[in-house]
Write a protein that holds these residues in place. Structure first.
Motif, PDB file in Angstrom:
ATOM      1  N   MET A 145      38.236-147.550  12.731  1.00 33.24           N
ATOM      2  CA  MET A 145      37.525-148.490  11.875  1.00 33.24           C
ATOM      3  C   MET A 145      36.016-148.255  11.949  1.00 33.24           C
ATOM      4  O   MET A 145      35.327-148.210  10.934  1.00 33.24           O
ATOM      5  CB  MET A 145      37.854-149.898  12.356  1.00 33.24           C
ATOM      6  CG  MET A 145      37.674-150.945  11.341  1.00 33.24           C
ATOM      7  SD  MET A 145      37.985-152.520  12.128  1.00 33.24           S
ATOM      8  CE  MET A 145      36.348-152.899  12.664  1.00 33.24           C
ATOM      9  N   ILE A 148      28.529-146.561   5.511  1.00 33.42           N
ATOM     10  CA  ILE A 148      27.275-147.310   5.408  1.00 33.42           C
ATOM     11  C   ILE A 148      26.275-146.652   4.450  1.00 33.42           C
ATOM     12  O   ILE A 148      25.777-147.313   3.540  1.00 33.42           O
ATOM     13  CB  ILE A 148      26.657-147.562   6.802  1.00 33.42           C
ATOM     14  CG1 ILE A 148      27.483-148.619   7.520  1.00 33.42           C
ATOM     15  CG2 ILE A 148      25.217-148.023   6.695  1.00 33.42           C
ATOM     16  CD1 ILE A 148      27.142-148.778   8.972  1.00 33.42           C
ATOM     17  N   LEU A 189      27.526-147.077   0.836  1.00 33.88           N
ATOM     18  CA  LEU A 189      27.445-148.434   0.311  1.00 33.88           C
ATOM     19  C   LEU A 189      25.994-148.894   0.189  1.00 33.88           C
ATOM     20  O   LEU A 189      25.670-149.657  -0.721  1.00 33.88           O
ATOM     21  CB  LEU A 189      28.239-149.385   1.196  1.00 33.88           C
ATOM     22  CG  LEU A 189      29.750-149.141   1.140  1.00 33.88           C
ATOM     23  CD1 LEU A 189      30.488-150.038   2.093  1.00 33.88           C
ATOM     24  CD2 LEU A 189      30.273-149.356  -0.270  1.00 33.88           C
ATOM     25  N   ALA A 247      36.905-151.895   7.754  1.00 28.60           N
ATOM     26  CA  ALA A 247      35.859-150.880   7.888  1.00 28.60           C
ATOM     27  C   ALA A 247      34.878-150.962   6.731  1.00 28.60           C
ATOM     28  O   ALA A 247      33.661-150.998   6.926  1.00 28.60           O
ATOM     29  CB  ALA A 247      36.484-149.491   7.951  1.00 28.60           C
ATOM     30  N   VAL A 248      35.396-151.045   5.516  1.00 36.45           N
ATOM     31  CA  VAL A 248      34.509-151.057   4.348  1.00 36.45           C
ATOM     32  C   VAL A 248      33.662-152.325   4.332  1.00 36.45           C
ATOM     33  O   VAL A 248      32.465-152.277   4.069  1.00 36.45           O
ATOM     34  CB  VAL A 248      35.323-150.913   3.045  1.00 36.45           C
ATOM     35  CG1 VAL A 248      34.435-151.135   1.851  1.00 36.45           C
ATOM     36  CG2 VAL A 248      35.955-149.543   2.977  1.00 36.45           C
ATOM     37  N   LEU A 249      34.288-153.454   4.669  1.00 39.23           N
ATOM     38  CA  LEU A 249      33.504-154.692   4.656  1.00 39.23           C
ATOM     39  C   LEU A 249      32.428-154.666   5.742  1.00 39.23           C
ATOM     40  O   LEU A 249      31.303-155.119   5.517  1.00 39.23           O
ATOM     41  CB  LEU A 249      34.422-155.910   4.833  1.00 39.23           C
ATOM     42  CG  LEU A 249      35.254-156.246   3.598  1.00 39.23           C
ATOM     43  CD1 LEU A 249      36.109-157.469   3.858  1.00 39.23           C
ATOM     44  CD2 LEU A 249      34.367-156.487   2.376  1.00 39.23           C
ATOM     45  N   LEU A 250      32.766-154.119   6.892  1.00 36.52           N
ATOM     46  CA  LEU A 250      31.784-153.996   7.967  1.00 36.52           C
ATOM     47  C   LEU A 250      30.601-153.143   7.499  1.00 36.52           C
ATOM     48  O   LEU A 250      29.435-153.529   7.624  1.00 36.52           O
ATOM     49  CB  LEU A 250      32.445-153.361   9.192  1.00 36.52           C
ATOM     50  CG  LEU A 250      31.606-153.269  10.455  1.00 36.52           C
ATOM     51  CD1 LEU A 250      31.364-154.659  11.000  1.00 36.52           C
ATOM     52  CD2 LEU A 250      32.321-152.420  11.498  1.00 36.52           C
ATOM     53  N   ALA A 251      30.946-151.996   6.916  1.00 31.31           N
ATOM     54  CA  ALA A 251      29.902-151.096   6.419  1.00 31.31           C
ATOM     55  C   ALA A 251      29.068-151.800   5.362  1.00 31.31           C
ATOM     56  O   ALA A 251      27.843-151.709   5.333  1.00 31.31           O
ATOM     57  CB  ALA A 251      30.532-149.830   5.851  1.00 31.31           C
ATOM     58  N   GLN A 252      29.761-152.543   4.498  1.00 36.72           N
ATOM     59  CA  GLN A 252      29.068-153.247   3.429  1.00 36.72           C
ATOM     60  C   GLN A 252      28.096-154.274   3.997  1.00 36.72           C
ATOM     61  O   GLN A 252      26.967-154.407   3.530  1.00 36.72           O
ATOM     62  CB  GLN A 252      30.102-153.941   2.540  1.00 36.72           C
ATOM     63  CG  GLN A 252      29.491-154.622   1.351  1.00 36.72           C
ATOM     64  CD  GLN A 252      28.860-153.609   0.421  1.00 36.72           C
ATOM     65  OE1 GLN A 252      29.544-152.907  -0.290  1.00 36.72           O
ATOM     66  NE2 GLN A 252      27.543-153.494   0.452  1.00 36.72           N
ATOM     67  N   VAL A 259      26.622-154.263   6.915  1.00 30.98           N
ATOM     68  CA  VAL A 259      25.457-153.581   7.500  1.00 30.98           C
ATOM     69  C   VAL A 259      24.520-153.105   6.396  1.00 30.98           C
ATOM     70  O   VAL A 259      23.308-153.332   6.437  1.00 30.98           O
ATOM     71  CB  VAL A 259      25.904-152.385   8.369  1.00 30.98           C
ATOM     72  CG1 VAL A 259      24.700-151.625   8.882  1.00 30.98           C
ATOM     73  CG2 VAL A 259      26.751-152.877   9.528  1.00 30.98           C
ATOM     74  N   ALA A 260      25.119-152.478   5.381  1.00 28.76           N
ATOM     75  CA  ALA A 260      24.304-151.952   4.279  1.00 28.76           C
ATOM     76  C   ALA A 260      23.520-153.071   3.604  1.00 28.76           C
ATOM     77  O   ALA A 260      22.335-152.933   3.307  1.00 28.76           O
ATOM     78  CB  ALA A 260      25.196-151.237   3.275  1.00 28.76           C
ATOM     79  N   ALA A 261      24.192-154.207   3.379  1.00 28.13           N
ATOM     80  CA  ALA A 261      23.536-155.310   2.677  1.00 28.13           C
ATOM     81  C   ALA A 261      22.378-155.864   3.496  1.00 28.13           C
ATOM     82  O   ALA A 261      21.299-156.111   2.962  1.00 28.13           O
ATOM     83  CB  ALA A 261      24.548-156.415   2.379  1.00 28.13           C
ATOM     84  N   ILE A 299      20.596-154.299   5.737  1.00 28.31           N
ATOM     85  CA  ILE A 299      19.503-153.329   5.712  1.00 28.31           C
ATOM     86  C   ILE A 299      18.721-153.444   4.411  1.00 28.31           C
ATOM     87  O   ILE A 299      17.490-153.484   4.388  1.00 28.31           O
ATOM     88  CB  ILE A 299      20.047-151.897   5.870  1.00 28.31           C
ATOM     89  CG1 ILE A 299      20.623-151.719   7.261  1.00 28.31           C
ATOM     90  CG2 ILE A 299      18.943-150.877   5.622  1.00 28.31           C
ATOM     91  CD1 ILE A 299      21.506-150.510   7.408  1.00 28.31           C
ATOM     92  N   LEU A 300      19.459-153.559   3.298  1.00 32.28           N
ATOM     93  CA  LEU A 300      18.778-153.599   2.004  1.00 32.28           C
ATOM     94  C   LEU A 300      18.022-154.895   1.792  1.00 32.28           C
ATOM     95  O   LEU A 300      16.960-154.907   1.187  1.00 32.28           O
ATOM     96  CB  LEU A 300      19.776-153.354   0.890  1.00 32.28           C
ATOM     97  CG  LEU A 300      19.856-151.856   0.706  1.00 32.28           C
ATOM     98  CD1 LEU A 300      21.231-151.423   0.367  1.00 32.28           C
ATOM     99  CD2 LEU A 300      18.858-151.432  -0.338  1.00 32.28           C
ATOM    100  N   LEU A 301      18.582-155.997   2.303  1.00 35.27           N
ATOM    101  CA  LEU A 301      17.865-157.259   2.128  1.00 35.27           C
ATOM    102  C   LEU A 301      16.527-157.198   2.853  1.00 35.27           C
ATOM    103  O   LEU A 301      15.528-157.695   2.358  1.00 35.27           O
ATOM    104  CB  LEU A 301      18.709-158.428   2.644  1.00 35.27           C
ATOM    105  CG  LEU A 301      19.877-158.769   1.730  1.00 35.27           C
ATOM    106  CD1 LEU A 301      20.651-159.955   2.261  1.00 35.27           C
ATOM    107  CD2 LEU A 301      19.370-159.058   0.321  1.00 35.27           C
ATOM    108  N   ALA A 346      14.913-154.501   3.267  1.00 30.29           N
ATOM    109  CA  ALA A 346      14.113-153.579   2.471  1.00 30.29           C
ATOM    110  C   ALA A 346      13.479-154.283   1.283  1.00 30.29           C
ATOM    111  O   ALA A 346      12.317-154.041   0.984  1.00 30.29           O
ATOM    112  CB  ALA A 346      14.958-152.402   2.017  1.00 30.29           C
ATOM    113  N   ILE A 347      14.237-155.180   0.596  1.00 31.73           N
ATOM    114  CA  ILE A 347      13.608-155.825  -0.569  1.00 31.73           C
ATOM    115  C   ILE A 347      12.462-156.694  -0.119  1.00 31.73           C
ATOM    116  O   ILE A 347      11.473-156.789  -0.782  1.00 31.73           O
ATOM    117  CB  ILE A 347      14.491-156.818  -1.403  1.00 31.73           C
ATOM    118  CG1 ILE A 347      15.836-157.103  -0.832  1.00 31.73           C
ATOM    119  CG2 ILE A 347      14.460-156.518  -2.867  1.00 31.73           C
ATOM    120  CD1 ILE A 347      16.582-158.171  -1.654  1.00 31.73           C
TER     121      ILE A 347
END
Lengths: 272, 332
Positions: free
Chosen positions: A160, A168, A171, B12-17, B19-21, B23-25, B27-28
């Motif tokens: 996972m 990451i 996305l 996994a995808v939600l976890l990655a999402q 983290v990505a979100a 980081i981007l927040l 950044a904005i």
């Protein structure tokens, strides 16, 4: 935001890069123990020298490491201030109304600051600058293998994490794209009160969730198509091997730890 | 599908999402230039020009990439301009300069002769006048109905409610979506319809400059034709300048008045479509081709068939060949 990578892996061919990731995890733990062993100025000097040597060996430019430290600047300053103003000691250096600054406080602050800095620099050099996240999860899985005996899903967890890390950057890029697309239609994320701002995130969050579920669905199908069936009978493309240099590195760090303990015995200057 | 594999994938995808979100927040918070106050709209845009634009992704890191290297180009008002170049030549970066999604390192973006970054807080107004349809816009929908989604742009412009509705209907008509689609959920549309709805979402702002980044990528020929027809109609009824990025030379030949050829972060050449396609060596140097039908006619001419040069669309090629055959001069 394009080309964003987690953990700022710095590609190079240094000796630190070439160590086995499992050895690096063990080294990190030893290193953290070392930082907490330091008691007096001599020990800290040795720690400083050791970290500097590590950075030089890793061939990661100092400039990049310093930039990586920027986010923790606030924590650092906060710790310094708390230590300087709130430590009670015996030797008073300066006093004004309700502010008392003691020699012990200043020394505590300096030691604490150095410890935090070294902690961050050391772990970053071992784990993020010289090791890719994917290799790192591999190492974690291998190191935690014994826990399978008590039926912890170590492999599934590592899988996972690996997938998460792989996704990451993808996305993040997609989030960035969706934000740009909504901005192109005049979306505004920064003005207005809290409620308005939270509402302005809806045009980003909904497409993100939708695409996450779509991606997860596609991914699960793709995994099954490649006959993924857990770790039973699974072989690896890159098999990790310990080499003599890993042993040397661990022994060297143990020696440093012993050196620090030794130096702690000299009662020179302030002792924390 | 086995449940536990799906669970691993989803977590996994939600976890990655997540983290990505996060980081981007962060950044904005840093990147947003100033507060955007409500402001009077800009006047109609007559001229679009880029002057000496430089832009680098990830500046100061080992991954630094120069995406635009001293690019200067201007676009003729009211024309449909194609931007061509192989992958990574800087096309998408170039168009994101035009509405201020990216800020150039140096150089100026001039609309009506005024630098858009002179007043950074007015950048939203620029985005209403320069409408950008990003690549693969299909998955950027979020409202319950297509109509509401298409209205997102006009609503941000703070137009009166009737006008928002009217604009949404008009925009959907341009791309050939009829009234019964308007009440549907964007998630229930077919792939081609989603793309058209996304394009309508930008057309609804009635921008003076409409920019489309690969509007037809991944669509079937019919879907592609409908989209290009919609773009033509939009230009005809508003007089807007249209910029299109595409990899299909055939599409570019049939719709574009002018072409801008990009190569290695620079503008290689720009000019009227028929002049550009007369220089196949130049295009080949940039990793591009002339339209297939032009190549065919070129081969015919080398075999001694007296076809005239400068034919880039199938329709005109057919006309030319039947003219030759009708006079009995053509070889088979």
């Amino acid at each position: 935001m394009k080309g964003f990578t987690l953990g700022q892996f710095y590609p190079s061919d240094s000796i630190v890069h070439s160590l086995d990731p499992r050895a690096k995890m063990i080294l990190t733990i030893l290193y953290v123990v070392c930082t907490f062993l330091c008691k007096n100025i001599l020990a800290y000097a040795l720690l400083l020298a050791m970290t500097l040597a590590l950075v030089l060996l890793s061939k990661v430019p100092l400039r990049i490491i310093l930039r990586g430290l920027r986010p923790i600047l606030f924590v650092l300053i906060f710790t310094l201030v708390v230590n300087v103003f709130w430590t009670r000691g015996e030797v008073l250096l300066w006093e004004w109304k309700f502010i008392h600054i003691y020699y012990e406080g200043v020394m505590n602050a300096v030691f604490m600051g150095v410890r935090i800095l070294m902690l961050i620099v050391g772990t970053c050099v071992f784990l993020t600058y010289t090791t890719t996240p994917i290799v790192l999860t591999d190492a974690i899985e291998q190191l935690l293998k014994p826990l399978k005996v008590i039926h912890l899903p170590v492999h599934e967890f590592a899988m996972m994490m690996t997938i998460a890390m792989r996704f990451i950057p993808t996305l993040a890029e997609e989030t960035d794209k969706i934000m740009s697309a909504q901005k192109a239609r005049g979306a505004d994320f920064s003005s207005g009160g809290l409620v308005k701002r939270a509402k302005s995130l809806i045009p980003i969050l909904i497409p993100l969730f939708v695409s996450s579920f779509r991606r997860a669905d596609e991914l699960a199908t793709a995994m099954e198509c490649r006959c993924y069936h857990g770790d039973k009978g699974r072989t690896r493309m890159t098999v990790l091997h310990y080499r003599w240099r890993d042993l040397v590195a661990v022994l060297a760090l143990v020696a440093f730890g012993a050196g620090i303990i030794l130096l702690n015995r000299f009662g020179i200057g302030y002792t924390a | 599908m086995e449940l536990w594999i799906a669970i691993i994938a989803l977590s996994a995808v939600l976890l990655a999402q997540a983290v990505a979100a996060v980081i981007l927040l962060f950044a904005i918070r840093k990147k947003q230039a100033g507060r955007q106050t409500p402001d009077e709209p800009l006047e109609k845009i007559e001229s679009v020009e880029l002057q000496d634009i430089v832009y680098t992704y990830n500046p100061g890191t080992p991954q630094a990439v120069r995406a635009l290297d001293h690019v200067s180009v201007s676009f003729a008002p009211g024309h449909i301009v194609g931007i061509i170049g192989h992958t990574g030549s800087g096309k998408s970066t170039l168009v994101q300069m035009l509405n201020g999604l990216l800020r150039p390192e140096s150089g100026r973006v001039l609309l009506n002769g005024k630098d858009i970054w002179e007043k950074p807080h007015r950048i939203v107004q620029v985005r209403f006048r320069v409408g950008l349809v990003m690549q693969y816009p299909d998955y950027q929908r979020f409202e319950e109905t297509v109509e509401k989604d298409v209205s997102f742009g006009p609503r941000n412009m703070k137009l009166p409610e009737e006008e928002i509705k009217e604009r949404a209907e008009r925009a959907l008509r341009f791309v050939g979506l009829d009234r019964d689609v308007m009440e549907k959920s964007p998630f229930d549309l077919s792939g081609g319809q989603k793309r058209r709805a996304a394009i309508a979402g930008v057309m609804a702002m009635q921008p003076d400059v409409l920019v489309l980044d690969e509007p037809a990528a991944g669509l079937d020929p019919r879907g592609r034709d409908i989209i290009f027809e919609g773009i033509r109609q939009y230009r005809a009824s508003t007089g807007a300048t249209v910029l299109i990025i595409s990899h299909s030379m055939e599409d570019m030949a049939s719709i574009c008045d002018d072409l801008v050829v990009m190569d290695h972060a620079r503008v290689l050449v720009s000019g009227p479509t028929n002049e550009i396609f007369l220089q196949p060596e130049l295009l080949a140097g940039a990793g591009l081709d002339i339209p297939k039908v032009t190549q065919l006619l070129e081969m015919l001419r080398q075999k001694g068939v007296p076809v005239s040069s400068g034919i880039f669309t199938v329709d005109r090629a057919v006309a030319e060949l039947s003219r030759l055959l009708g006079r009995g001069e053509g070889a088979s």
